[in-house]
Design an enzyme around this catalytic site. Structure first.
Site, PDB file in Angstrom:
ATOM      1  CG  ASP A   8      -0.311   0.238   2.534  1.00 53.81           C
ATOM      2  OD1 ASP A   8       0.934   0.323   2.617  1.00 53.81           O
ATOM      3  OD2 ASP A   8      -1.051   0.360   3.529  1.00 53.81           O
ATOM      4  CB  CYS A  65       0.844  -2.272   4.854  1.00 54.23           C
ATOM      5  SG  CYS A  65       0.654  -3.136   6.420  1.00 54.23           S
ATOM      6  CB  THR A  67       2.364  -1.974  11.138  1.00 55.04           C
ATOM      7  OG1 THR A  67       1.136  -2.548  10.658  1.00 55.04           O
ATOM      8  CG2 THR A  67       2.116  -0.596  11.739  1.00 55.04           C
ATOM      9  CG  HIS A  98      10.959 -24.423  11.945  1.00 56.93           C
ATOM     10  ND1 HIS A  98      11.142 -24.352  13.304  1.00 56.93           N
ATOM     11  CD2 HIS A  98      12.122 -24.934  11.443  1.00 56.93           C
ATOM     12  CE1 HIS A  98      12.355 -24.800  13.608  1.00 56.93           C
ATOM     13  NE2 HIS A  98      12.965 -25.145  12.491  1.00 56.93           N
ATOM     14  CG  HIS A 133       9.375 -28.334  10.677  1.00 58.08           C
ATOM     15  ND1 HIS A 133       9.192 -27.796  11.932  1.00 58.08           N
ATOM     16  CD2 HIS A 133      10.697 -28.598  10.559  1.00 58.08           C
ATOM     17  CE1 HIS A 133      10.371 -27.731  12.554  1.00 58.08           C
ATOM     18  NE2 HIS A 133      11.291 -28.206  11.749  1.00 58.08           N
TER      19      HIS A 133
END
Length: 145
Positions: A8, A65, A67, A98, A133
């Site tokens: 964004d 973005c 954060t 993992h 995993h």
């Protein structure tokens, strides 16, 4: 390997910087936008990138973005996506080894450019370890329905 990349407005500048790095490394990518600092909605770009990964237009992707939180949540709503928000190289490596993360999310207003490149490098260089995993990834897929 072909990488999808999208952001964004809050991640636009870091996206452009990462694209320069990908160019220098000779890594092919598709830019899914946005293409300016004009305000846009991160779910639109997260979805676009996530759907490209599921459709196998790209092998993996990077989303950004402000954060990294909103766009990672948006990506993870798409069935088949395991998007990991990473702020350090260890988490980036582990998200691949993992968790077989197929999308890396970054916070454009949270981490600096140099750290972002280190995280991207660690993530791109890491591969899924499989083994014990694998069953955990299968359980995640079962949750999706």
């Amino acid at each position: 390997m072909k990488i999808g990349i999208g952001s964004d407005h809050g991640g636009f500048e870091l996206k452009e910087y990462i694209k320069e790095f990908l160019d220098k490394e000779g890594i092919s990518y598709i830019d899914y936008g946005t293409n300016s600092l004009e305000s846009v909605d991160y779910p639109d770009y997260g979805r676009k990138v996530a759907e490209a990964v599921v459709a196998k237009e790209v092998d993996r992707a990077i989303v950004i973005c402000g954060t990294g939180i909103g766009i990672s949540i948006s990506c993870n709503k798409v069935k088949g996506i395991r998007c990991a928000l990473c702020g350090d190289t260890y988490s980036a490596r582990m998200s691949r080894e993992h968790n077989n993360a197929n999308i890396l999310a970054l916070g454009g207003r949270v981490i600096g450019r140099d750290l972002a490149i280190e995280i991207v490098s660690a993530w791109l260089e890491s591969e899924f370890a499989g083994g014990r995993h694998e069953k955990r990834i299968e359980k995640i897929s079962e949750i999706e329905g």
